[in-house]
Design an enzyme around this catalytic site. Structure first.
Site, PDB file in Angstrom:
ATOM      1  N   ARG A 128       0.843  -1.202   0.000  1.00 30.13           N
ATOM      2  CA  ARG A 128       0.000   0.000   0.000  1.00 30.13           C
ATOM      3  C   ARG A 128       0.881   1.256   0.000  1.00 30.13           C
ATOM      4  NH1 ARG A 128      -5.355   0.372   1.111  1.00 30.13           N
ATOM      5  NH2 ARG A 128      -5.468  -1.774   1.828  1.00 30.13           N
ATOM      6  N   ILE A 141      -8.112   2.708   0.854  1.00 30.91           N
ATOM      7  CA  ILE A 141      -7.770   3.294   2.152  1.00 30.91           C
ATOM      8  C   ILE A 141      -6.345   3.816   2.019  1.00 30.91           C
ATOM      9  CG2 ILE A 141      -7.345   2.840   4.595  1.00 30.91           C
ATOM     10  CD1 ILE A 141      -9.613   0.759   4.443  1.00 30.91           C
ATOM     11  N   ASN A 144     -13.035  14.221   0.779  1.00 31.56           N
ATOM     12  CA  ASN A 144     -13.716  13.008   0.361  1.00 31.56           C
ATOM     13  C   ASN A 144     -15.223  13.204   0.511  1.00 31.56           C
ATOM     14  OD1 ASN A 144     -13.931  10.158  -0.327  1.00 31.56           O
ATOM     15  ND2 ASN A 144     -14.352   9.761   1.829  1.00 31.56           N
ATOM     16  N   HIS A 202     -18.608  10.827   1.468  1.00 30.73           N
ATOM     17  CA  HIS A 202     -18.973   9.527   2.042  1.00 30.73           C
ATOM     18  C   HIS A 202     -20.492   9.414   2.062  1.00 30.73           C
ATOM     19  CE1 HIS A 202     -18.591   5.926   4.452  1.00 30.73           C
ATOM     20  NE2 HIS A 202     -19.527   6.397   5.252  1.00 30.73           N
ATOM     21  N   THR A 246      -8.640  12.569   7.133  1.00 31.05           N
ATOM     22  CA  THR A 246      -7.611  12.377   8.152  1.00 31.05           C
ATOM     23  C   THR A 246      -7.172  10.917   8.088  1.00 31.05           C
ATOM     24  OG1 THR A 246      -9.163  11.734   9.900  1.00 31.05           O
ATOM     25  CG2 THR A 246      -8.726  14.105   9.645  1.00 31.05           C
ATOM     26  N   GLU A 272      -7.765   8.724  10.155  1.00 32.52           N
ATOM     27  CA  GLU A 272      -8.839   7.871  10.656  1.00 32.52           C
ATOM     28  C   GLU A 272      -9.936   7.817   9.601  1.00 32.52           C
ATOM     29  OE1 GLU A 272     -11.592   7.261  14.652  1.00 32.52           O
ATOM     30  OE2 GLU A 272     -10.182   8.927  14.550  1.00 32.52           O
TER      31      GLU A 272
END
EC number: 2.1.2.2
Length: 195
Positions: free
Chosen positions: A73, A100, A115, A117, A149, A151
């Site tokens: 990744r 991710i 982003n 969502h 972020t 997270e």
């Protein structure tokens, strides 16, 4: 002397409908003239992503970086950063980019990475948001534009759109209703950041 533009790079993995909504808004609302902003590249991790053709129709340069061709990744994100940075982005927009991202990538674009969502965050982070909203008996669902972020699906909320959950909704019908609002909200959120 040439004008200095606020360059926007959009990342996609699929049909690119949110990317297309942003591109159309940029053209229709004259972002280049009003804000010195333009979409300069669309990058996908999938060569078959339908949104690449849409970008080319609008004369926007495209690139494909297949994540499967990288050992990790981190290696993929490093190559992706190199490709993005060629365009000196003021804003990196995730529009259905189904990866991710590593903390290093997120940190590199801190303050410039956003982003969308398909839920009313902080509810229903991750996948299968529409079915989960239906299963929980939610009366409303929606979508959120947020800063990225490290997270997953956290970060400052920039905009939200709310739709009702109807008694006969399926995940598919709810997703379609939410998507129509995403196409209004995401360009609006991007424009607010540019203004």
């Amino acid at each position: 002397m040439s004008a200095v533009y606020k360059n926007i790079v959009i990342l996609i993995s699929g049909s690119g409908s949110n990317m297309a909504a942003i591109v159309r808004a940029a053209e229709r609302r004259h972002w280049a003239d009003r804000y010195g902003a333009r979409v300069v590249a669309v990058i996908s991790n999938k060569a078959e992503a339908g949104g690449l053709g849409v970008a080319r129709e609008h004369h926007i340069p495209t690139a494909v970086l297949d994540h499967k061709g990288f050992a990790s990744r981190e290696a993929f994100d490093a190559a992706l950063m190199t490709e993005i940075d060629r365009h000196d982005p003021a804003l990196v927009v995730l529009a259905g980019f189904m990866r991710i991202l590593t903390p290093g990538f997120v940190q590199h674009y801190e303050g410039r990475l956003i982003n969308i969502h398909p839920s009313l965050l902080p509810a229903f982070t991750g996948l299968n948001t529409h079915q989960r909203a239906i299963d929980m008996g939610c009366r409303f669902a929606g979508a959120t534009v947020h800063r990225v972020t490290s997270e997953l699906d956290h970060g400052d909320i920039l905009d939200q759109a709310v739709v009702p959950v109807l008694p006969d909704d399926t995940a598919k019908t709810l997703a379609e209703r939410v998507l129509t609002q995403e196409h209004i909200m995401y360009p609006r959120a991007v424009e607010k950041l540019l203004a």
